[in-house]
Design a protein around this motif. Structure first.
Motif, mmCIF file in Angstrom:
data_model
loop_
_atom_site.group_PDB
_atom_site.id
_atom_site.type_symbol
_atom_site.label_atom_id
_atom_site.label_comp_id
_atom_site.label_asym_id
_atom_site.label_seq_id
_atom_site.Cartn_x
_atom_site.Cartn_y
_atom_site.Cartn_z
ATOM 1 N N ALA A 30 108.708 88.529 56.054
ATOM 2 C CA ALA A 30 110.102 88.560 56.478
ATOM 3 C C ALA A 30 110.250 89.283 57.812
ATOM 4 O O ALA A 30 110.796 90.386 57.898
ATOM 5 C CB ALA A 30 110.964 89.220 55.408
ATOM 6 N N GLY A 31 109.773 88.646 58.864
ATOM 7 C CA GLY A 31 109.880 89.215 60.196
ATOM 8 C C GLY A 31 110.189 88.144 61.217
ATOM 9 O O GLY A 31 110.221 86.949 60.914
ATOM 10 N N GLN A 32 110.407 88.550 62.455
ATOM 11 C CA GLN A 32 110.767 87.605 63.506
ATOM 12 C C GLN A 32 109.660 86.608 63.801
ATOM 13 O O GLN A 32 109.922 85.448 64.141
ATOM 14 C CB GLN A 32 111.122 88.374 64.785
ATOM 15 C CG GLN A 32 112.370 89.232 64.685
ATOM 16 C CD GLN A 32 112.443 90.229 65.823
ATOM 17 O OE1 GLN A 32 111.576 91.100 65.954
ATOM 18 N NE2 GLN A 32 113.485 90.115 66.651
ATOM 19 N N ALA A 33 108.407 87.042 63.684
ATOM 20 C CA ALA A 33 107.280 86.159 63.993
ATOM 21 C C ALA A 33 107.188 84.976 63.029
ATOM 22 O O ALA A 33 106.497 83.994 63.309
ATOM 23 C CB ALA A 33 105.977 86.951 63.971
ATOM 24 N N VAL B 95 119.992 84.795 62.562
ATOM 25 C CA VAL B 95 120.275 84.424 61.171
ATOM 26 C C VAL B 95 119.667 85.436 60.203
ATOM 27 O O VAL B 95 120.040 85.460 59.022
ATOM 28 C CB VAL B 95 119.771 82.992 60.878
ATOM 29 C CG1 VAL B 95 118.265 82.953 60.697
ATOM 30 C CG2 VAL B 95 120.492 82.382 59.675
ATOM 31 N N THR B 96 118.759 86.244 60.690
ATOM 32 C CA THR B 96 117.983 87.283 59.992
ATOM 33 C C THR B 96 116.833 86.687 59.185
ATOM 34 O O THR B 96 116.989 85.660 58.506
ATOM 35 C CB THR B 96 118.815 88.179 59.055
ATOM 36 O OG1 THR B 96 119.182 87.445 57.888
ATOM 37 C CG2 THR B 96 120.043 88.728 59.767
ATOM 38 N N PRO B 97 115.663 87.329 59.245
ATOM 39 C CA PRO B 97 114.502 86.846 58.498
ATOM 40 C C PRO B 97 114.720 86.772 56.991
ATOM 41 O O PRO B 97 114.150 85.912 56.326
ATOM 42 C CB PRO B 97 113.411 87.869 58.854
ATOM 43 C CG PRO B 97 113.806 88.372 60.208
ATOM 44 C CD PRO B 97 115.308 88.431 60.171
ATOM 45 N N SER B 98 115.538 87.671 56.450
ATOM 46 C CA SER B 98 115.745 87.643 54.997
ATOM 47 C C SER B 98 116.466 86.370 54.570
ATOM 48 O O SER B 98 116.154 85.784 53.519
ATOM 49 C CB SER B 98 116.539 88.874 54.548
ATOM 50 O OG SER B 98 117.817 88.907 55.172
ATOM 51 N N VAL B 99 117.442 85.932 55.363
ATOM 52 C CA VAL B 99 118.115 84.665 55.066
ATOM 53 C C VAL B 99 117.139 83.512 55.249
ATOM 54 O O VAL B 99 117.128 82.557 54.459
ATOM 55 C CB VAL B 99 119.364 84.496 55.966
ATOM 56 C CG1 VAL B 99 119.939 83.088 55.827
ATOM 57 C CG2 VAL B 99 120.415 85.536 55.611
ATOM 58 N N ALA B 100 116.312 83.590 56.271
ATOM 59 C CA ALA B 100 115.315 82.548 56.505
ATOM 60 C C ALA B 100 114.375 82.413 55.308
ATOM 61 O O ALA B 100 114.033 81.293 54.891
ATOM 62 C CB ALA B 100 114.515 82.851 57.768
ATOM 63 N N ILE B 101 113.962 83.536 54.745
ATOM 64 C CA ILE B 101 113.090 83.512 53.560
ATOM 65 C C ILE B 101 113.757 82.755 52.423
ATOM 66 O O ILE B 101 113.130 81.935 51.725
ATOM 67 C CB ILE B 101 112.741 84.948 53.114
ATOM 68 C CG1 ILE B 101 111.706 85.573 54.045
ATOM 69 C CG2 ILE B 101 112.251 84.968 51.674
ATOM 70 C CD1 ILE B 101 110.283 85.141 53.804
ATOM 71 N N ASP B 102 115.039 83.000 52.223
ATOM 72 C CA ASP B 102 115.768 82.317 51.155
ATOM 73 C C ASP B 102 115.718 80.802 51.344
ATOM 74 O O ASP B 102 115.497 80.066 50.381
ATOM 75 C CB ASP B 102 117.217 82.802 51.128
ATOM 76 C CG ASP B 102 118.035 82.120 50.042
ATOM 77 O OD1 ASP B 102 117.654 82.234 48.865
ATOM 78 O OD2 ASP B 102 119.033 81.462 50.370
ATOM 79 N N TYR B 103 115.899 80.356 52.557
ATOM 80 C CA TYR B 103 115.852 78.918 52.816
ATOM 81 C C TYR B 103 114.445 78.367 52.632
ATOM 82 O O TYR B 103 114.252 77.266 52.100
ATOM 83 C CB TYR B 103 116.376 78.604 54.220
ATOM 84 C CG TYR B 103 117.884 78.491 54.262
ATOM 85 C CD1 TYR B 103 118.514 77.262 54.150
ATOM 86 C CD2 TYR B 103 118.678 79.629 54.377
ATOM 87 C CE1 TYR B 103 119.898 77.160 54.160
ATOM 88 C CE2 TYR B 103 120.060 79.547 54.380
ATOM 89 C CZ TYR B 103 120.664 78.297 54.272
ATOM 90 O OH TYR B 103 122.034 78.196 54.278
ATOM 91 N N GLN C 123 104.510 85.728 51.549
ATOM 92 C CA GLN C 123 104.377 87.122 51.138
ATOM 93 C C GLN C 123 105.767 87.750 51.221
ATOM 94 O O GLN C 123 106.309 87.914 52.318
ATOM 95 C CB GLN C 123 103.404 87.853 52.064
ATOM 96 C CG GLN C 123 103.083 89.269 51.647
ATOM 97 C CD GLN C 123 102.174 89.324 50.440
ATOM 98 O OE1 GLN C 123 101.311 88.473 50.263
ATOM 99 N NE2 GLN C 123 102.368 90.321 49.595
ATOM 100 N N LEU C 124 106.343 88.059 50.074
ATOM 101 C CA LEU C 124 107.752 88.440 50.039
ATOM 102 C C LEU C 124 107.991 89.937 50.159
ATOM 103 O O LEU C 124 109.116 90.360 50.453
ATOM 104 C CB LEU C 124 108.402 87.914 48.760
ATOM 105 C CG LEU C 124 108.341 86.390 48.573
ATOM 106 C CD1 LEU C 124 109.002 85.994 47.255
ATOM 107 C CD2 LEU C 124 109.004 85.670 49.739
ATOM 108 N N ASP C 125 106.995 90.757 49.931
ATOM 109 C CA ASP C 125 107.221 92.196 50.007
ATOM 110 C C ASP C 125 105.945 92.903 50.417
ATOM 111 O O ASP C 125 104.910 92.278 50.631
ATOM 112 C CB ASP C 125 107.731 92.749 48.667
ATOM 113 C CG ASP C 125 106.905 92.270 47.487
ATOM 114 O OD1 ASP C 125 105.680 92.118 47.651
ATOM 115 O OD2 ASP C 125 107.481 92.037 46.403
ATOM 116 N N GLY C 126 106.029 94.210 50.523
ATOM 117 C CA GLY C 126 104.878 95.001 50.906
ATOM 118 C C GLY C 126 104.710 95.090 52.415
ATOM 119 O O GLY C 126 105.496 94.547 53.195
ATOM 120 N N ALA C 127 103.653 95.766 52.818
ATOM 121 C CA ALA C 127 103.409 95.992 54.241
ATOM 122 C C ALA C 127 103.164 94.696 54.997
ATOM 123 O O ALA C 127 103.414 94.607 56.203
ATOM 124 C CB ALA C 127 102.204 96.934 54.408
#
Length: 921
Positions: free
Chosen positions: A582-585, A556-564, A574-578
């Motif tokens: 937004a990762g699989q973990a 589904v991709t982590p970016s879509v998961a973040i949106d939900y 934490q939405l951005d930066g190092a």
């Protein structure tokens, strides 16, 4: 010329006579002039005085009846049943306004008798009282002053002139003249009863009480309407000096003045001799002392719920009502708000009682320290010491030191030992603050998912000794472990990709993608059955399988998961930066900051409410001191995050977590109630969770050690990783005792289809149910439109060498036809491993899957490969028409492989998570 003596004498007399007349004339002229001057000065002085007085009066504040209403009211918190649960009191706000009709006549008369006996006769100024005070001042040699201010003047002083300071005699005279002028003016616009009512609600009566109602409650534990004559006299005696005549701190002084109040009431005809005698004999100060002890012994510390409520109200006053931060704070503590909370007392009581029961927690509770000290030397220099400095000191002495102790005594000894090294002398002034907190800690919150109302919460175990301490429901951010699989992986995939309980993922070796390359392997927590092969999402949720969750969020991709997750109300991502989350973990709760119990529970409540998310509410409405609703929290519309159908499907999967085969949380079952939920455990057993729901309520519980700096994991052997589910069940079972047992409402648009659990597609009779295992073909629910229309593409019929159990070649003498499941190729760079499907499957590496015994060591393509069945055919070329029973079990090199439907491991929490992310069951 006549120079005789006689003549001379006459002339002298005449001369003297003329001089005398002239002197008299001059004297009269002088006196007249002086009088004129005196009159002129007097007139000028009078005119000047009138001008000055006129100027003073003109500078007096404008007043209306509203000007003398008391300001500063405590705010009151009520629970969902209307019971008062807390009072938010700032200095100068402990006031409860009461109408004069509810103040007994003898209470009114007690104050009039001692403060203003001609109250009903004067027009705001008591001339007689002023003359009496003046005479007293003169006769005492200008040393003794006596009060002559009327109740009207006192009201003005308290409510109109309360902001003014008086520096010097001129300012005092100016303020007094204005006060007298306004007193007369006030009496023209307000009735005596209105003035008296405002006065009795304004006066300072000591112990941070303002007005007679607050004082009656503080000193006697009564409403003002219940006070008798004796008690009324105590309050009236305080007015002259709330400090000097405080009946708790100075009972003797109050007693003396109280006697004067009673005598005045008798002399002025307000009470009879019998009333007087009875009041004088009353041992009232013993009652006051007894009530004071009860009041002081009562815990006035706000609950965790009220702490969280205060934060939410202040935030909403700013964001929804347009207040500034300062205005919001002032309104909350000094404007008399009525805050109607969502807290349900019977549910809160059940929660409090179960958390207070030590039998619900593991034995050998540890103690942690919170400590700080400031030392001021004789020269005024300050040195500060912290618990971190103390911990560092002990760490240097012992590298294995951990700031957890077996008892408070042991913890105190550690503090004393450190302080002894600081070189503090008798000349130093020491300020020290310390507290002991039991560990591991826990928190729990319960929400009504239909409204978003939080009905109960507890932010920690052990006694709460102060306001605004750490609330582990709202303010502690912890990694959520596998509870996050539902909201981060499965909910988005169900909604975006049409996945459902019957969707299949392959549970085999799989690695994270890190910087575009194959990274570390994802580990399942269950080491007894490390890989289960093709697995439905229903089973993956029930068994809390990490690899399936990570594969799903990858799809589904982590970016879509973040949106939900954002739509589910999470604010700590934490939405951005190092360190972006937004990762699989993220599917396993691997977050930079973690989440709060409140937000995690609210997200689950959104699923329980048919996918419709409410921001958690701690109050229903807020009403100001005049009865106007300033915040209505019942009108907010929820956010539809996922469909009703997908929400119901997720709940149905989570029911298996509690009651299904292989579920990880059977201990969380609510007695006689449908239960669904999901557990979570983070790396190194730092946190354990269970978030679950009934058709009525959603609740989340967390357990762990407060300080993530403690390298201390929860012990499965000591029961620290599992007791929380039983505790959750106890609390929820109590609050559901009188509720009807029902299932979650099933929406329209749900269909049931018979599928193969190895493909998620329509089962092929005689094939999918013939691979030698039970439970492969099941009836599964789908959201209408997502159900499969194609038949299984994972099961095939193949010629098998009966001697080796491998794919038969034309050289194999004994062949049987069996149903086999196709195993997928591995991720690039990841080696194949044995799964529960291996013994029943055909590897994608056909050479390794083909018999070599009957070919003399030379590889020959299998019949399966030669006939093209590898491309998907299910009907083999079978030279043995009388094939053996297709349900017969082939020779199995993994004969001891566990049944995929067997129960889960005895201790699911014993498994670890992948280093660097929070994973677990």
């Amino acid at each position: 010329m006549n120079y005789s003596k006689k003549s001379t004498s006459r002339k002298q007399k005449a001369l003297k006579s003329r001089k005398s007349k002239m002197g008299k004339k001059l004297g009269v002229v002088f006196l007249k002039t002086l009088l004129v001057l005196f009159i002129a000065v007097g007139v000028a002085g009078l005119c000047g005085g009138i001008g000055i007085v006129k100027g003073v009066i003109e500078n007096a504040p404008d007043i209306t009846s509203a000007s003398v209403l008391p300001r500063g009211y405590k705010s009151t918190v009520y629970d969902a049943d209307g019971n008062k649960t807390a009072e938010l009191i700032a200095e100068g706000t402990n006031r409860t306004y009461v109408k004069l009709d509810n103040i007994p006549k003898h209470v009114q008369e007690a104050f009039i008798a001692i403060e203003d006996e001609r109250f009903y006769d004067h027009n705001g100024i008591d001339i007689q009282g002023m003359l009496r005070a003046g005479v007293k001042f003169v006769t005492s040699g200008f040393r003794t002053t006596q009060g002559a201010s009327t109740i009207t003047q006192q009201l003005l002083k308290n409510n109109v002139f309360d902001f003014m300071s008086e520096h010097g005699m001129l300012e005092k005279i100016e303020r007094k003249l204005q006060e007298q002028y306004l007193a007369v003016k006030l009496e023209d616009i307000m009735s005596k009863d209105e003035i008296l009512e405002s006065y009795l609600n304004t006066i300072n009566l000591g112990q941070n009480t303002l007005g007679v109602q607050a004082a009656a409650n503080r000193y006697f534990g009564k409403s003002i309407s219940e006070l008798d004559i004796s008690e009324a006299a105590v309050l009236a005696a305080i007015t002259k000096s709330p400090t000097e005549y405080n009946p708790i701190k100075h009972p003797d002084a109050n007693k003396t003045r109280r006697a004067l109040v009673l005598k005045n009431m008798l002399d002025q005809g307000y009470i009879s001799q019998n009333d007087y005698d009875s009041a004088m004999e009353d041992d009232i100060y013993a009652r006051i002392s007894e009530h004071n002890e009860e009041t002081q012994s009562t815990n006035t510390v706000y609950s965790y719920f009220v702490d969280a409520l205060i934060d939410q109200v202040q935030k909403d006053l700013v964001e929804k009502a347009g207040y500034s931060a300062t205005q919001a704070s002032n309104a909350l503590y000094s404007s008399g708000l009525k805050i109607y909370s969502t807290q349900k007392p019977e549910i809160q009581s059940a929660l409090d009682e179960e958390f207070a029961n030590g039998e619900n927690f593991p034995a050998n509770t540890k103690v942690a320290i919170e400590w700080a000290m400031s030392v001021v030397d004789k020269d005024g220099n300050t040195t500060n010491y912290s618990q971190e400095m103390m911990f560092k000191y002990y760490k240097e002495q012992n590298s294995g030191y951990e700031p957890l102790y077996s008892s408070e005594e042991e913890a105190q000894a550690a503090i004393d030992g450190y302080v002894a090294t600081l070189g503090i002398t008798d000349d130093d002034t020491v300020y020290e603050k310390s507290s002991f907190i039991m560990q591991p800690q826990a928190s729990m919150v319960i929400e009504d998912q239909k409204t978003g109302e939080v009905v109960a919460m507890i932010g920690g175990r052990g006694e709460k000794t102060a306001n605004k301490t750490l609330n582990r429901v709202t303010n502690a951010l912890r990694n959520p472990g596998s509870t996050f699989k539902i909201v981060a992986a499965y909910a988005p995939a169900f909604e975006e990709l049409g996945y459902g309980p019957g969707t299949v993922q392959y549970d085999g070796p799989f690695a994270y993608t890190e910087n575009g390359k194959v990274g570390r392997l994802v580990n399942n927590w269950d080491k007894k059955t490390q890989y289960r092969g093709w697995t439905t999402l229903r089973e993956a949720i029930a068994r809390s399988m990490n690899i399936v969750a990570v594969k799903t969020i990858t799809d589904v991709t982590p970016s879509v998961a973040i949106d939900y997750l954002l739509r589910f109300g999470f604010t700590s991502l934490q939405l951005d930066g190092a360190n972006s989350d937004a990762g699989q973990a993220m599917a396993l709760g691997g977050l930079t900051n973690g989440v709060s119990n409140l937000e995690l529970t609210a997200a689950y409540a959104g699923i329980a409410n048919g996918g419709s998310y409410y921001k958690p509410k701690l109050y229903s409405k807020i009403v100001d001191n005049e009865g106007n609703v300033i915040l209505d929290n019942t009108v907010e519309e929820p956010t539809q995050v996922i469909s009703e159908q997908n929400a119901w499907l997720l709940i149905d999967c989570m029911k298996d977590v509690v009651t299904g085969a292989g579920g990880t949380s059977s201990a969380a079952k609510i007695s006689n109630m449908t239960t669904a939920g999901k557990s979570g455990t983070t790396s190194e057993n730092r946190d354990v969770w269970f978030v679950g729901m009934s058709p009525y309520y959603t609740a989340g519980i967390w357990v762990g050690y407060d300080n993530n700096g403690y390298k201390h994991e929860l012990s499965s052997k000591a029961g620290e990783t599992s007791f929380h589910k039983k505790l959750w069940s106890k609390v929820m079972s109590r609050i559901h005792q009188n509720l009807e047992n029902k299932d979650f409402d099933k929406p329209s648009g749900i269909v049931q289809v018979t599928i193969c659990t190895k493909s998620g597609k329509l089962a092929i009779p005689g094939v999918c149910d013939s691979d030698g295992r039970s439970g492969i073909v099941i009836n599964e629910y789908f959201a209408d439109g997502t159900q499969p229309t194609e038949t299984c593409d994972k099961h095939v019929l193949a010629n098998i060498c009966a001697d080796t159990g491998l794919l038969a070649t034309t050289m194999c003498p004994n062949q049987i036809v069996q149903s086999k499941v196709l195993l997928p190729p591995m991720q690039s760079g990841v080696a194949e491993a044995v799964t529960l499907d291996t013994a029943y499957g055909i590897s994608s590496n056909l050479q390794a899957a083909t018999c070599t015994v009957h070919t003399g060591g030379v590889y020959l393509p299998s019949i399966y490969e030669q006939t093209g069945s590898a491309a998907g055919a299910v009907t083999p070329t079978d030279p043995n028409a009388a094939a053996a029973d297709p349900n017969a079990v082939a020779a199995d090199p993994n004969a001891a492989t566990a049944d995929p439907n067997a129960a889960a491991a005895a201790d699911p929490a014993a498994g670890d998570g992948t280093a660097g992310s929070a994973e677990g069951q």
